[in-house]
Design a protein around this motif. Structure first.
Motif, mmCIF file in Angstrom:
data_model
loop_
_atom_site.group_PDB
_atom_site.id
_atom_site.type_symbol
_atom_site.label_atom_id
_atom_site.label_comp_id
_atom_site.label_asym_id
_atom_site.label_seq_id
_atom_site.Cartn_x
_atom_site.Cartn_y
_atom_site.Cartn_z
ATOM 1 N N GLY A 46 0.880 -1.234 -0.061
ATOM 2 C CA GLY A 46 -0.062 0.001 -0.085
ATOM 3 C C GLY A 46 0.834 1.110 -0.078
ATOM 4 O O GLY A 46 0.523 2.026 -0.645
ATOM 5 N N VAL A 49 2.246 1.546 -3.542
ATOM 6 C CA VAL A 49 1.337 2.185 -4.236
ATOM 7 C C VAL A 49 1.334 3.787 -4.281
ATOM 8 O O VAL A 49 1.053 4.436 -5.346
ATOM 9 N N GLU A 50 1.047 4.298 -2.840
ATOM 10 C CA GLU A 50 1.098 5.730 -2.763
ATOM 11 C C GLU A 50 2.261 6.527 -3.405
ATOM 12 O O GLU A 50 2.166 7.306 -3.768
ATOM 13 N N TYR A 103 -3.539 -2.281 -5.461
ATOM 14 C CA TYR A 103 -4.478 -1.546 -4.269
ATOM 15 C C TYR A 103 -5.197 -2.506 -4.056
ATOM 16 O O TYR A 103 -5.984 -2.563 -2.773
#
Length: 250
Positions: A46, A49-50, A103
């Motif tokens: 996560g 991904v950010e 995600y």
């Protein structure tokens, strides 16, 4: 441990703090996968991904969300916004869609939230492969002017993860002591191709250099490997099949 050149190349195009966050998250995904901690590995994706979304935004919009500010959820509307922008389709379409799949698995498969499906090796393997692809694609774009570095760095990212080999960046150990030296050479090159003869000898802990060179030459004469640039070993398609047979039988 990633080659420091990866961070250097990425920082030449993108904000240093975002690159550091990307590499840190990727390293945690990889580390937790290697020690079979599926949930932490998927959770760290996560963060990856950010950080990667910020690089996408920097590339297609020219500006991005600071690390100190939350980005909000990654929705189909956000995906559509990326795709309708102008610029390289790798950043508008391909990378965002891979990130969106990471995600979704992270959020909907018992990782970030309670679900009927617990974190597992299958999902963690997909996420690891997807993060590898995204990182390698980013590196490919920023090393376009240096084909040699592009090839070497992307290959290092995409190397295979083998249960037979413990390789955490500091230690390299082939876990089955019953394997012969010839077999150890093949599985080492199967994991990451193009090691030098001296590097392989050191990695597998073979003491006698003269005998080891004879082993390597025998593998070459059997068409399992080739030796280029005087000392760089490459595994052949025949060698790949033999390495996979060794791995399946251990």
């Amino acid at each position: 441990m990633l080659n420091p050149k990866i961070g250097q190349y990425l920082k030449s195009s993108y904000p240093a703090d975002i690159v550091d966050a990307l590499i840190s998250a990727y390293s945690e995904v990889l580390r937790n996968y290697r020690i079979e901690r599926w949930k932490p590995s998927e959770l760290d994706a996560g963060h990856f991904v950010e950080a990667a979304r910020r690089i996408v935004e920097h590339e297609i919009f020219g500006t991005t969300t600071p690390l100190a500010k939350a980005m909000g959820s990654f929705s189909p509307a956000v995906l559509s916004k990326y795709e309708s922008a102008t610029g390289d389709e790798a950043f508008r379409i391909l990378i965002p869609r891979v990130l969106f799949s990471i995600y979704c698995i992270r959020n909907k498969r018992g990782v970030g939230h309670i679900s009927s499906i617990s974190p597992n090796k299958m999902d963690a393997t997909f996420i690891l492969s997807a993060t590898k692809w995204v990182l390698a694609e980013l590196v490919r774009t920023v090393t376009a002017s240096n084909p040699d570095d592009a090839h070497a760095l992307t290959d290092a990212i995409l190397e295979r993860e083998l249960d037979l080999i413990w390789d955490d960046g500091e230690s390299f150990v082939i876990m089955d002591n019953k394997l012969k030296a010839e077999q150890k050479v093949l599985v080492t090159l199967y994991k990451r191709d193009r090691y030098s003869i001296d590097e392989i000898q050191s990695l597998i802990g073979y003491k006698n250099r003269t005998r080891f060179k004879s082993i390597v030459e025998r593998l070459r004469s059997d068409n399992l490997i080739d030796i280029v640039q005087e000392s760089i070993c490459k595994i052949s398609p025949l060698g790949i099949r033999e390495a996979e047979r060794i791995i399946e039988n251990t």
